[in-house]
Design a protein around this motif. Structure first.
Motif, PDB file in Angstrom:
ATOM      1  N   PHE A  42       0.839  -1.203   0.000  1.00 56.92           N
ATOM      2  CA  PHE A  42       0.000   0.000   0.000  1.00 56.92           C
ATOM      3  C   PHE A  42       0.874   1.253   0.000  1.00 56.92           C
ATOM      4  CE2 PHE A  42      -2.218   3.443   2.087  1.00 56.92           C
ATOM      5  CZ  PHE A  42      -3.465   3.430   1.492  1.00 56.92           C
ATOM      6  N   GLU A  43       1.872   1.277   0.868  1.00 53.38           N
ATOM      7  CA  GLU A  43       2.755   2.442   0.948  1.00 53.38           C
ATOM      8  C   GLU A  43       3.514   2.645  -0.354  1.00 53.38           C
ATOM      9  OE1 GLU A  43       3.952   2.908   5.595  1.00 53.38           O
ATOM     10  OE2 GLU A  43       4.706   1.120   4.582  1.00 53.38           O
ATOM     11  N   LYS A  44       3.935   1.554  -0.988  1.00 55.67           N
ATOM     12  CA  LYS A  44       4.630   1.658  -2.273  1.00 55.67           C
ATOM     13  C   LYS A  44       3.719   2.253  -3.343  1.00 55.67           C
ATOM     14  CE  LYS A  44       7.074  -1.032  -5.803  1.00 55.67           C
ATOM     15  NZ  LYS A  44       7.485  -2.394  -6.233  1.00 55.67           N
ATOM     16  N   ALA A  45       2.475   1.815  -3.389  1.00 56.88           N
ATOM     17  CA  ALA A  45       1.526   2.348  -4.366  1.00 56.88           C
ATOM     18  C   ALA A  45       1.277   3.834  -4.138  1.00 56.88           C
ATOM     19  CB  ALA A  45       0.209   1.572  -4.290  1.00 56.88           C
ATOM     20  N   ALA A  46       1.203   4.245  -2.871  1.00 59.51           N
ATOM     21  CA  ALA A  46       1.012   5.662  -2.562  1.00 59.51           C
ATOM     22  C   ALA A  46       2.232   6.479  -2.975  1.00 59.51           C
ATOM     23  CB  ALA A  46       0.733   5.836  -1.071  1.00 59.51           C
ATOM     24  N   GLU A  47       3.430   5.923  -2.758  1.00 58.33           N
ATOM     25  CA  GLU A  47       4.657   6.606  -3.170  1.00 58.33           C
ATOM     26  C   GLU A  47       4.706   6.767  -4.685  1.00 58.33           C
ATOM     27  OE1 GLU A  47       7.826   4.325  -1.572  1.00 58.33           O
ATOM     28  OE2 GLU A  47       7.412   4.878   0.511  1.00 58.33           O
ATOM     29  N   GLU A  48       4.295   5.749  -5.419  1.00 61.15           N
ATOM     30  CA  GLU A  48       4.284   5.836  -6.881  1.00 61.15           C
ATOM     31  C   GLU A  48       3.318   6.920  -7.351  1.00 61.15           C
ATOM     32  OE1 GLU A  48       3.255   1.869  -7.930  1.00 61.15           O
ATOM     33  OE2 GLU A  48       5.325   1.107  -7.751  1.00 61.15           O
ATOM     34  N   LEU A  49       2.189   7.044  -6.685  1.00 61.78           N
ATOM     35  CA  LEU A  49       1.226   8.084  -7.029  1.00 61.78           C
ATOM     36  C   LEU A  49       1.797   9.468  -6.735  1.00 61.78           C
ATOM     37  CD1 LEU A  49      -1.625   8.154  -8.187  1.00 61.78           C
ATOM     38  CD2 LEU A  49      -2.501   8.088  -5.835  1.00 61.78           C
ATOM     39  N   ALA A  50       2.518   9.587  -5.617  1.00 62.14           N
ATOM     40  CA  ALA A  50       3.129  10.870  -5.260  1.00 62.14           C
ATOM     41  C   ALA A  50       4.175  11.287  -6.293  1.00 62.14           C
ATOM     42  CB  ALA A  50       3.762  10.778  -3.873  1.00 62.14           C
ATOM     43  N   VAL A  51       4.958  10.328  -6.773  1.00 60.38           N
ATOM     44  CA  VAL A  51       5.960  10.626  -7.802  1.00 60.38           C
ATOM     45  C   VAL A  51       5.273  11.058  -9.088  1.00 60.38           C
ATOM     46  CG1 VAL A  51       7.740   9.621  -9.277  1.00 60.38           C
ATOM     47  CG2 VAL A  51       7.710   9.113  -6.823  1.00 60.38           C
ATOM     48  N   GLN A  52       4.234  10.352  -9.480  1.00 65.55           N
ATOM     49  CA  GLN A  52       3.507  10.673 -10.715  1.00 65.55           C
ATOM     50  C   GLN A  52       2.906  12.073 -10.665  1.00 65.55           C
ATOM     51  OE1 GLN A  52       0.561   7.742 -11.929  1.00 65.55           O
ATOM     52  NE2 GLN A  52      -0.746   9.350 -12.777  1.00 65.55           N
ATOM     53  N   TRP A  53       2.398  12.466  -9.500  1.00 60.03           N
ATOM     54  CA  TRP A  53       1.713  13.752  -9.365  1.00 60.03           C
ATOM     55  C   TRP A  53       2.599  14.845  -8.776  1.00 60.03           C
ATOM     56  CZ3 TRP A  53      -3.529  11.587  -7.157  1.00 60.03           C
ATOM     57  CH2 TRP A  53      -4.339  11.166  -8.233  1.00 60.03           C
ATOM     58  N   HIS A  54       3.886  14.600  -8.699  1.00 58.10           N
ATOM     59  CA  HIS A  54       4.796  15.596  -8.108  1.00 58.10           C
ATOM     60  C   HIS A  54       4.655  16.944  -8.821  1.00 58.10           C
ATOM     61  CE1 HIS A  54       8.272  17.294  -6.141  1.00 58.10           C
ATOM     62  NE2 HIS A  54       8.770  17.624  -7.323  1.00 58.10           N
ATOM     63  N   GLY A  55       4.520  18.002  -8.026  1.00 61.85           N
ATOM     64  CA  GLY A  55       4.370  19.335  -8.586  1.00 61.85           C
ATOM     65  C   GLY A  55       2.953  19.689  -8.956  1.00 61.85           C
ATOM     66  N   ARG A  56       2.053  18.715  -8.908  1.00 53.62           N
ATOM     67  CA  ARG A  56       0.644  18.938  -9.260  1.00 53.62           C
ATOM     68  C   ARG A  56      -0.270  18.736  -8.058  1.00 53.62           C
ATOM     69  NH1 ARG A  56      -3.594  15.440 -10.951  1.00 53.62           N
ATOM     70  NH2 ARG A  56      -5.174  16.616 -12.151  1.00 53.62           N
ATOM     71  N   ILE A  57      -0.071  17.619  -7.359  1.00 56.70           N
ATOM     72  CA  ILE A  57      -0.858  17.305  -6.165  1.00 56.70           C
ATOM     73  C   ILE A  57       0.103  16.927  -5.052  1.00 56.70           C
ATOM     74  CG2 ILE A  57      -2.542  15.742  -5.120  1.00 56.70           C
ATOM     75  CD1 ILE A  57      -3.853  15.418  -7.811  1.00 56.70           C
ATOM     76  N   GLN A  58      -0.087  17.527  -3.903  1.00 55.85           N
ATOM     77  CA  GLN A  58       0.700  17.167  -2.725  1.00 55.85           C
ATOM     78  C   GLN A  58      -0.037  16.067  -1.962  1.00 55.85           C
ATOM     79  OE1 GLN A  58       0.900  20.960  -0.729  1.00 55.85           O
ATOM     80  NE2 GLN A  58       2.793  21.551  -1.760  1.00 55.85           N
ATOM     81  N   LEU A  59       0.673  14.980  -1.715  1.00 60.11           N
ATOM     82  CA  LEU A  59       0.093  13.854  -0.990  1.00 60.11           C
ATOM     83  C   LEU A  59       0.784  13.703   0.352  1.00 60.11           C
ATOM     84  CD1 LEU A  59      -0.163  11.145  -3.806  1.00 60.11           C
ATOM     85  CD2 LEU A  59      -1.935  12.714  -3.019  1.00 60.11           C
ATOM     86  N   ARG A  60      -0.007  13.457   1.387  1.00 62.56           N
ATOM     87  CA  ARG A  60       0.535  13.179   2.716  1.00 62.56           C
ATOM     88  C   ARG A  60      -0.112  11.901   3.229  1.00 62.56           C
ATOM     89  NH1 ARG A  60      -0.278  16.503   8.400  1.00 62.56           N
ATOM     90  NH2 ARG A  60       1.330  15.403   9.575  1.00 62.56           N
ATOM     91  N   LEU A  61       0.695  10.884   3.462  1.00 62.72           N
ATOM     92  CA  LEU A  61       0.190   9.603   3.926  1.00 62.72           C
ATOM     93  C   LEU A  61       0.464   9.455   5.414  1.00 62.72           C
ATOM     94  CD1 LEU A  61      -1.095   6.874   3.157  1.00 62.72           C
ATOM     95  CD2 LEU A  61       1.232   5.998   2.800  1.00 62.72           C
ATOM     96  N   LEU A  62      -0.576   9.152   6.184  1.00 54.65           N
ATOM     97  CA  LEU A  62      -0.467   8.954   7.620  1.00 54.65           C
ATOM     98  C   LEU A  62      -0.813   7.501   7.942  1.00 54.65           C
ATOM     99  CD1 LEU A  62      -2.434  12.147   8.737  1.00 54.65           C
ATOM    100  CD2 LEU A  62       0.031  11.912   8.445  1.00 54.65           C
ATOM    101  N   GLY A  63       0.030   6.849   8.724  1.00 53.52           N
ATOM    102  CA  GLY A  63      -0.278   5.482   9.109  1.00 53.52           C
ATOM    103  C   GLY A  63       0.986   4.673   9.357  1.00 53.52           C
TER     104      GLY A  63
END
Length: 268
Positions: free
Chosen positions: A228-249
């Motif tokens: 799950f964390e890896k998938a979230a990291e991949e999404l953060a890389v894809q959206w870098h500069g467009r959407i800021q993602l913060r994962l808590l857990g």
């Protein structure tokens, strides 16, 4: 600890702050080496009863609770439990009972069967919460690039006096808001598509700020935390500069306890 034991071996004197309920631990160490709510000099500990345990700490009664430190202490204890135990039923902030005997007799004894069933349903799972928000300049560029009519209206408004362009500015603001709402719906669906396969349940909340995309919570089994964390990291890389993602857990399952309790009630 049973009701009889509570009278002779008190882990807490006086009023008890209650963080939540967990499966009965096998050791007698304090629950967490973390500051407790209302008193940074004390620690949380367990009150055991018939296979379950309340997580409690001593709490002062000479002042109201609710400082930022109190709120943070409450969350730290619960989230540490979520990472270290098989399950936890988190209580809302501010749950105080008069003494250990009340914790045993009125909380653990009366609610034992329900707590045991909820813990069974949450076994081996924790909550992950993803907070997503747009980078304002980036999403505005997207909107203007994808909508020539909005871009033209923006140029017209910029060329006019502020008073003379009032209605055009209102129209422009509405058009941009609608365009971002469409993007928000698409991006929320993409978050769900990418992350939900690793979860057994999801919950979405509307963002509290205009540039927010979504606050999404996922109930994830422990054996899928890394994926799950890896998938979230991949999404953060894809959206870098467009959407800021913060994962808590991993967090205590704040957003899923009521659902589990409702399912139990409906099954009766």
């Amino acid at each position: 600890m049973t009701a009889d034991e509570a009278g002779t071996a008190l882990p807490v004197q006086g009023a008890c702050y209650v963080y939540g309920v967990v499966p009965e631990p096998t050791d007698r160490a304090p629950a967490m080496d973390l500051p407790a709510v209302g008193n940074s000099q004390t620690q949380a500990t367990f009150v055991r009863h018939r296979g379950i345990a309340a997580v409690i700490s001593a709490v002062p009664t000479d002042r109201p609770l609710g400082t930022p430190e109190d709120l943070h202490a409450h969350a730290r204890v619960l989230d540490s439990l979520a990472a270290a135990t098989t399950a936890v039923v988190p209580f809302r902030f501010g749950t105080v009972l008069p003494d250990v005997r009340t914790v045993v007799e009125e909380l653990l004894e009366e609610g034992r069967d329900d707590f045991a069933e909820i813990l069974k349903r949450l076994h081996g799972q924790a909550q992950f919460t993803l907070r997503a928000r747009y980078v304002q300049d980036a999403v505005l560029r997207e909107v203007l690039g994808e909508n020539p009519a909005i871009a033209r209206l923006r140029e017209e408004v910029a060329a006019k006096d502020e008073d003379a362009s009032y209605y055009e500015r209102v129209e422009l603001g509405r058009a941009i808001t609608d365009a971002i709402a469409g993007k928000r719906e698409t991006d929320t669906a993409e978050i769900q598509r990418r992350l939900a396969p690793f979860a057994v349940a999801t919950a979405h909340a509307e963002p509290a700020v205009a540039e927010g995309v979504v606050n999404a919570s996922f109930l994830v089994p422990q054996d899928k935390w890394a994926a799950f964390e890896k998938a979230a990291e991949e999404l953060a890389v894809q959206w870098h500069g467009r959407i800021q993602l913060r994962l808590l857990g991993p967090l205590a399952p704040y957003d899923f306890v009521d659902e589990a309790a409702s399912e139990i009630e409906e099954g009766r």
